[in-house]
Design an enzyme around this catalytic site. Structure first.
Site, PDB file in Angstrom:
ATOM      1  N   SER A 186      42.688  45.701  36.506  1.00 34.00           N
ATOM      2  CA  SER A 186      41.893  45.002  37.510  1.00 34.00           C
ATOM      3  C   SER A 186      42.631  43.741  37.962  1.00 34.00           C
ATOM      4  O   SER A 186      43.725  43.832  38.514  1.00 34.00           O
ATOM      5  CB  SER A 186      40.499  44.705  36.942  1.00 34.00           C
ATOM      6  OG  SER A 186      39.600  44.343  37.959  1.00 34.00           O
ATOM      7  N   ASP A 192      36.409  55.176  39.847  1.00 36.04           N
ATOM      8  CA  ASP A 192      36.579  53.820  40.351  1.00 36.04           C
ATOM      9  C   ASP A 192      35.944  53.763  41.741  1.00 36.04           C
ATOM     10  O   ASP A 192      35.901  54.782  42.461  1.00 36.04           O
ATOM     11  CB  ASP A 192      38.072  53.470  40.455  1.00 36.04           C
ATOM     12  CG  ASP A 192      38.541  52.509  39.385  1.00 36.04           C
ATOM     13  OD1 ASP A 192      37.906  51.451  39.250  1.00 36.04           O
ATOM     14  OD2 ASP A 192      39.535  52.795  38.703  1.00 36.04           O
ATOM     15  N   HIS A 206      35.896  52.374  36.234  1.00 36.73           N
ATOM     16  CA  HIS A 206      36.660  51.130  36.243  1.00 36.73           C
ATOM     17  C   HIS A 206      36.801  50.504  34.861  1.00 36.73           C
ATOM     18  O   HIS A 206      37.742  49.736  34.620  1.00 36.73           O
ATOM     19  CB  HIS A 206      35.982  50.130  37.195  1.00 36.73           C
ATOM     20  CG  HIS A 206      36.788  48.893  37.453  1.00 36.73           C
ATOM     21  ND1 HIS A 206      37.936  48.895  38.216  1.00 36.73           N
ATOM     22  CD2 HIS A 206      36.634  47.612  37.028  1.00 36.73           C
ATOM     23  CE1 HIS A 206      38.440  47.676  38.266  1.00 36.73           C
ATOM     24  NE2 HIS A 206      37.668  46.873  37.562  1.00 36.73           N
TER      25      HIS A 206
END
Length: 278
Positions: free
Chosen positions: A138, A222, A254
């Site tokens: 991320s 995601d 995610h």
């Protein structure tokens, strides 16, 4: 392990600090690995903190993990889940920490990570490690991607050949869409600053100086925004002359795309080890 139902619209939910803090993530103190694990603070002066008294596995690869949290949450202390499988594969692992917004800006965090990585390269060089591999998730993928800088590569000189691979996992490479979201309350990015810290907008042409395998990784579940940015950054890497692959991990979202790095049998853990020893 709990998992959230993740809505797909834009960025408003992503890495929400309240959501992240409520997830069931093992802390280092609760599940300390057997050895070969070091914590580094990116800020200067950088310190190495060893959880093992002696340096295990001489000449072993050094694997670095950079946590996410939208540059404003999480820490190295709760991000040690990749360590055990890497230790079992005879790698040394570094969890790279950095100060968080709003205490510091994104630009300052980038500088801290680059400074911390200089220390990692020095550490790897001194111990005769065969390679350095960096994985970031991320916001951590964003920070890892900023290492694709000719200036930074030049700063580590001949040691640059140690850096073998970057794993950019569910990353944010263009920060402009974050302006106007809750995330920016801590970051305080304007259009100029957001553009200046976006690798998507600043990736330099690779003129043969950077020989790093770039693995762009994203989960099947995601959000579309992350999948879109990963695909675009992968294409940009190829256009700019970098060695790159795009890998979509089916069945992953995610969060569990990195949480499963605690498992030896996880394909992504195995891919990191494979490139570390290549």
């Amino acid at each position: 392990m709990s998992h959230f139902s993740l809505p797909c619209e834009d960025y408003k939910w992503l890495d929400n600090p309240s959501d992240l803090n409520s997830r069931d993530i093992d802390c280092v103190e609760e599940n300390e690995p057997q050895g070969g694990f070091f914590e580094i603070d990116g800020k200067i002066p950088v310190e190495l903190h060893a959880s093992a008294k002696d340096f295990v596995f001489p000449y072993a690869p050094v694997c670095v993990y950079i946590h996410g949290g939208y540059w404003q949450d999480l820490s190295k202390n709760i991000s040690a889940y990749p360590v055990q499988p890497l230790y079992d594969a005879k790698c040394v692992t570094v969890i790279l920490g950095y100060d968080l917004a709003p205490k510091v800006t994104v630009s300052q965090i980038i500088d801290q990570v680059k400074q911390g990585m200089v220390k990692v390269i020095e550490f790897a060089t001194e111990r005769g490690s065969r390679s350095v591999v960096v994985a970031g998730h991320s916001a951590g993928a964003h920070l890892a991607s900023t290492l694709l800088s000719t200036e930074w590569i030049s700063s580590i000189k001949e040691s640059a050949k140690l850096l073998k691979a970057l794993f950019l996992i569910s990353g944010v490479f263009d920060l402009q869409p974050l302006i106007g979201t809750y995330v920016n309350a801590a970051l305080s990015l304007d259009k100029i600053e957001a553009a200046s810290v976006s690798p998507m907008l600043n990736l330099a042409e690779n003129k043969g100086k950077i020989e790093v395998a770039c693995q762009v990784v994203v989960g099947e579940y995601d959000p579309p925004s992350f999948k879109d940015q990963s695909e675009k950054f992968y294409k940009l890497l190829l256009e700019k002359g970098y060695a790159a692959e795009l890998k979509i991990f089916n069945g992953y979202d995610h969060f569990n795309i990195v949480e499963d790095l605690r498992n030896n049998a996880y394909l992504l853990s195995q891919e990191i080890v494979k490139l570390a020893f290549s």
